[in-house]
Design an enzyme around this catalytic site. Structure first.
Site, PDB file in Angstrom:
ATOM      1  N   GLY A  31       0.841  -1.289  -0.155  1.00  0.00           N
ATOM      2  CA  GLY A  31      -0.100  -0.085   0.089  1.00  0.00           C
ATOM      3  C   GLY A  31       0.785   1.394  -0.135  1.00  0.00           C
TER       4      GLY A  31
ATOM      5  N   THR B 167      -2.475  -3.778  -8.287  1.00  0.00           N
ATOM      6  CA  THR B 167      -3.034  -2.443  -8.311  1.00  0.00           C
ATOM      7  C   THR B 167      -2.152  -1.315  -8.031  1.00  0.00           C
ATOM      8  OG1 THR B 167      -3.585  -2.794  -5.791  1.00  0.00           O
ATOM      9  CG2 THR B 167      -5.503  -3.398  -7.657  1.00  0.00           C
TER      10      THR B 167
ATOM     11  N   ASP C 233     -12.194  -9.610   0.971  1.00  0.00           N
ATOM     12  CA  ASP C 233     -10.925  -9.401   1.494  1.00  0.00           C
ATOM     13  C   ASP C 233     -10.950  -9.956   2.654  1.00  0.00           C
ATOM     14  OD1 ASP C 233      -8.408  -8.454   1.583  1.00  0.00           O
ATOM     15  OD2 ASP C 233      -8.862  -6.378   2.122  1.00  0.00           O
TER      16      ASP C 233
END
Lengths: 499, 499
Positions: free
Chosen positions: B176, B206, B264
């Site tokens: 992240g 991503t 998730d």
């Protein structure tokens, strides 16, 4: 079994999947299971379809710059190797968010359930997405308000029958009791009384005969919606196969997803039953819940709980419900299998001396209760009125009318199986019980329901005295092998308990 | 995007579906989604496969006596129209019962989870059945004991790496944070110290770069298992792409089912991470949990909870865990994108004057903690030892060794994007925050990770003073259009807060 291969490009009823290379996926910012719109390029007729993406991480099957189309996707745009298609991101259907909400255990509104059902009917969901919905609904269960909303959604997103008059009467039996063909006696009685009863039924799935299979030995049951409307307008009633009417298309897809796990979510079962009643515009519904040790519903407590559920949902749907608990301790009537059951029904309507008493008694009770419930017949005299309709022959005449209106089957079309076996008692005594499940299985082994004339004819019912060597039932089949099967499994399944 | 069509018969990795007519279904007592074994008849080479049944209720596509095979099933037995196949009922895999158990909310044993994972890897489950499993696991959650059992099952039912010595060290970052390439500094330091650290990494899904994408600008990362074994034997470490090693095949399929609902599930995430550590035989694992307002983990409390989970599972798996919470308030380093991040890493290893301080400090801290944790280095002196390994140049030499062993990339292969734009501050002040998500998005818009030389170079970090009109970052891309995109979305995303 041996079957001939046919390479099909079949509509699975779900969003098709296409495969792109992982490099293209990164380049165009597409992730696995993203939705895309695929359009043909350079063809005269522009064709397009929505699909979801699978990503190939190797370059062996789908190289960068190509798109892999499986049979279904090929068919959708009539594609061939080397054609060029344009691929655009497409939004996810609104249902996804709603399904996620249910997965978190939250309640869904009528509007939300309607959105999901709309997407199911329009093939907007993939098989995986629909599975998440069914799974969420079965794990978190639906509240009765949700069941009612689901019922409306399933019914409204399908074809609907309009009787153009009121009240509209309907009935449903929870099932599990072989030979229990009361519908085919109750419908003519109520229609003869002047009621409107547009009955749809299913074919057998795990039983030796459904009402549709049984009725089909007498009349055509695969009616279109306009045909059904005509039959009901002419006679007040009908007994049609639900499968050809498209009344609850979402239901069929949900059932398909439930099968692999044998999911039997009470909420979905209730909405499945009630949606079919809602879609024929029923105002008054009779629900028959037989219970017994070898029935679908085993205990009285279970049956009572189910009764309360039906009553509550009926209230929410603005339908008047009459829910009766009945004896499910043994098969009803003597014939088990489509043709044998149709003969029992006709014997009752014809007031034949050998007509099975239990089928007659149960059908009269149900018809009588409905007459009191919504026919304006005085409390306490329903049974009497029903009996007189049967005894006067008007129920039989109504049945003949309905058969003629649906389209009479030639009597020679269906015959009793020519291979027969009389199965006898291995000891004397009184018949204490008959196992519903074992009887179903044996009748199916004889060939019912696919062989319409196959099945069992029960000579002895519970309470009858039987001597050692005396006939318990006759099995009818179209092959000696099936008869051997019945004999063999009779020993194993022991359908009769004699003491 | 435009793509060329290729009609594929692809292995979807699930049990294929065949279609039979409803009459045959009744005749042979087959129900929707029953499993059958299908065998070719009259061909030289007998071929067979297991599939599940769909039932056609009309006679238009699949008539009685025929079987409809979709592309995948056709490929399985190389079938053509008119071939004859034999169809036998086949038992359901044992997993079905276990999945039903989890759907009821019950705990699963190590053996049960192993059975499910075995069936997943062997393609014994249909897509619907696997969806029920993922759905049950995400709705009921897994206990930590179940996560540990799941981890073992996923790792054991896949290929495994054997370092043939102990301890084996591994690390993982929750992710992240753009630019956070500490792995590529920590691995050489620990390997230079003499530790065994067979690191596998993922590619970006991503984010603008994964460690595998970044390492690939320096060396080959698609290693086979024997290649990886050789590299680790020679150098003590490696930085390989996990995707080509087949270490946790069940995991990939589960992830595929999670995507459509963006599931998730914490249990599945934990077992997915830990399975990869387990399958390389890690004895000591460092987990880096960066947290911050725009990171994956937002609050310290969340990070703490996750830390406890990792510690508990590590204990259950007999792995020593070192879990550190780190600053996730802004990107790490200055380069964002594979080549730019690789340059940062090399600058740190080369002790270049312009090497990003935060990347160096964080990597040294993590390496120091590992040295104390399992390298026998005295408490309190880990950082010092790590620093001296870096400062002496042995970390750089180790990196060069690993690069050579994996296969050095030609330096000319990857270049910085030739289209550039300097994005400047619209006001003066101090940089208060940099949004991780916005920076990721902008770097992806510039073309990272697919264009290795695309991305952003951050001139300003949190705490820096900036004048109006001064450069915040330079964007690199391979087209002017992408540069325009970055400029346009910079205004919208506002990655820098200056006050």
């Amino acid at each position: 079994m041996k079957l001939n291969v046919k390479c099909v490009m079949v509509d699975t009823g779900f969003t098709p999947v296409v495969i792109i290379n992982h490099l293209d996926a990164i380049r165009y910012d597409l992730h696995p299971r993203d939705r895309v719109l695929i359009e043909t390029v350079g063809k005269r007729e522009k064709r397009k379809f929505i699909s979801v993406i699978d990503i190939s991480t190797t370059d062996t099957s789908v190289k960068s710059g190509t798109i892999g189309l499986l049979a279904e996707a090929q068919a959708a745009i009539d594609a061939n190797d080397g054609d060029v298609v344009d691929v655009h991101p497409a939004p996810k259907p609104e249902s996804i968010k709603i399904i996620r909400k249910k997965m978190r255990g939250e309640r869904l509104s009528e509007k939300e359930l309607d959105t999901v059902v709309k997407d199911i009917v329009a093939d907007e969901l993939t098989e995986i997405e629909l599975t998440y919905f069914v799974s969420a609904v079965s794990m978190h269960d639906l509240s009765l308000e949700e069941v009612a909303a689901m019922t409306k959604a399933v019914a409204k997103n399908g074809c609907r029958f309009n009787a153009k008059r009121k009240p509209v009467v309907d009935k449903h039996c929870i099932g599990g009791i072989p030979g229990n063909r009361t519908t085919m006696v109750v419908v003519p009685i109520l229609a003869a009384f002047g009621m409107t009863i547009p009955k749809t039924s299913s074919r057998a799935i795990t039983s030796p005969a459904g009402t549709a299979d049984t009725m089909e030995t007498l009349a055509k049951v695969s009616l279109s919606l306009p045909e059904m409307e005509r039959v009901v307008a002419e006679t007040g009633g009908c007994m049609a196969w639900g499968g050809s009417l498209g009344l609850a298309p979402a239901d069929d897809k949900i059932i398909r997803i439930e099968k692999p796990m044998s999911i039997d979510a009470p909420g979905l079962m209730l909405s499945s039953v009630m949606a079919k009643k809602f879609s024929v515009g029923a105002t008054h519904v009779l629900i028959d819940i037989p219970y017994g040790r070898t029935a679908k519903v085993v205990t009285r407590a279970e049956a009572e709980a189910l009764r309360i559920h039906f009553l509550t949902i009926g209230k929410l749907l603005n339908m008047e419900m009459l829910v009766v608990l009945t004896d499910g301790s043994q098969p009803i009537g003597r014939g088990i299998g489509p043709l044998l059951e149709a003969r029992d029904v006709m014997a009752v309507l014809q007031r034949a001396p050998d007509a099975p008493v239990d089928l007659r008694v149960k059908a009269l009770r149900l018809a009588g209760e409905m007459l009191e419930f919504c026919g304006g017949v005085q409390k306490g005299s329903g049974l009497e009125v029903a009996t007189s309709i049967l005894e006067s022959g008007s129920a039989l005449r109504k049945m003949e009318e309905i058969i003629a209106a649906q389209g009479k089957t030639s009597p020679s079309e269906f015959r009793l199986g020519h291979q027969r076996a009389v199965v006898v008692a291995s000891r004397g005594g009184v018949v204490r019980s008959i196992d519903n499940k074992a009887i179903s299985k044996l009748a199916r082994m004889a060939g019912a329901p696919i062989t319409r004339g196959a099945g069992l004819y029960l000579h002895k019912k519970v309470g009858d005295r039987v001597k050692k060597g005396e006939a318990l039932y006759t099995a009818y089949a179209d092959s000696a092998e099936k008869i051997r099967h019945v004999r063999k499994y009779h020993e194993e399944l022991k359908p009769y308990t004699i003491r």
